[in-house]
Design a protein around this motif. Sequence first.
Motif, mmCIF file in Angstrom:
data_model
loop_
_atom_site.group_PDB
_atom_site.id
_atom_site.type_symbol
_atom_site.label_atom_id
_atom_site.label_comp_id
_atom_site.label_asym_id
_atom_site.label_seq_id
_atom_site.Cartn_x
_atom_site.Cartn_y
_atom_site.Cartn_z
ATOM 1 N N VAL A 83 73.751 53.283 111.836
ATOM 2 C CA VAL A 83 72.925 53.424 110.632
ATOM 3 C C VAL A 83 73.787 53.391 109.373
ATOM 4 O O VAL A 83 73.479 52.680 108.412
ATOM 5 N N THR A 84 74.869 54.137 109.373
ATOM 6 C CA THR A 84 75.726 54.168 108.182
ATOM 7 C C THR A 84 76.578 52.904 108.070
ATOM 8 O O THR A 84 76.930 52.498 106.960
ATOM 9 N N ALA A 85 76.879 52.276 109.195
ATOM 10 C CA ALA A 85 77.639 51.019 109.152
ATOM 11 C C ALA A 85 76.876 49.944 108.381
ATOM 12 O O ALA A 85 77.483 49.166 107.636
ATOM 13 N N VAL A 86 75.560 49.914 108.530
ATOM 14 C CA VAL A 86 74.744 48.938 107.792
ATOM 15 C C VAL A 86 74.900 49.147 106.289
ATOM 16 O O VAL A 86 75.033 48.192 105.524
ATOM 17 N N VAL A 87 74.917 50.393 105.870
ATOM 18 C CA VAL A 87 75.064 50.702 104.445
ATOM 19 C C VAL A 87 76.429 50.245 103.931
ATOM 20 O O VAL A 87 76.528 49.597 102.882
ATOM 21 N N VAL A 88 77.479 50.575 104.666
ATOM 22 C CA VAL A 88 78.825 50.208 104.227
ATOM 23 C C VAL A 88 78.981 48.687 104.197
ATOM 24 O O VAL A 88 79.512 48.131 103.232
ATOM 25 N N GLU A 89 78.494 48.017 105.231
ATOM 26 C CA GLU A 89 78.573 46.548 105.275
ATOM 27 C C GLU A 89 77.763 45.895 104.150
ATOM 28 O O GLU A 89 78.127 44.837 103.656
ATOM 29 N N LYS A 90 76.674 46.522 103.767
ATOM 30 C CA LYS A 90 75.861 45.995 102.655
ATOM 31 C C LYS A 90 76.685 45.899 101.376
ATOM 32 O O LYS A 90 76.611 44.922 100.637
ATOM 33 N N HIS A 91 77.482 46.920 101.124
ATOM 34 C CA HIS A 91 78.259 46.983 99.882
ATOM 35 C C HIS A 91 79.668 46.403 100.018
ATOM 36 O O HIS A 91 80.266 46.005 99.019
ATOM 37 N N LEU A 92 80.180 46.381 101.243
ATOM 38 C CA LEU A 92 81.518 45.854 101.510
ATOM 39 C C LEU A 92 81.437 44.896 102.702
ATOM 40 O O LEU A 92 81.919 45.207 103.801
ATOM 41 N N PRO A 93 80.828 43.737 102.500
ATOM 42 C CA PRO A 93 80.637 42.804 103.614
ATOM 43 C C PRO A 93 81.950 42.452 104.310
ATOM 44 O O PRO A 93 82.946 42.153 103.660
ATOM 45 N N GLY A 94 81.922 42.547 105.638
ATOM 46 C CA GLY A 94 83.092 42.182 106.428
ATOM 47 C C GLY A 94 84.063 43.299 106.712
ATOM 48 O O GLY A 94 85.034 43.107 107.441
ATOM 49 N N ILE A 95 83.841 44.476 106.183
ATOM 50 C CA ILE A 95 84.802 45.560 106.363
ATOM 51 C C ILE A 95 85.008 45.925 107.828
ATOM 52 O O ILE A 95 86.115 46.224 108.255
#
Length: 109
Positions: A54-66
């Motif tokens: 769930v939180t990975a989706v949020v982080v990837e949304k703002h930092l694609p590819g992290i």
Amino acid sequence: MIKSILAAAALAAVSTAAFAQTAPAQDHSAHAAAPAAALPTIESPIKDLLANPVTAVVVEKHLPGISQHPALPQIQDMTLGQVAPMSGGALTPAIITAIDTDLKALPAD
């Protein structure tokens, strides 16, 4: 963008590894247990944010590819706030605030 953020952070993390501090072991027997459904927060290590779907989706949304970046092993134990100063201005306070806002909006379940 994320490539340059993580590349700068990885270089800085490697060069400052000697100064890294580890958290002391905590005795949880005297403390109430944290809720099982507690999600990682902006103060959590990057690896914890990415380990939770769930939180990975949020982080990837703002930092694609992290989550697939080659420098991730060097910065995964750091928070986004710790990586930001080493990002050369690519990971801004505005991005971190946006991630924090989205994380706080997630349901706790």
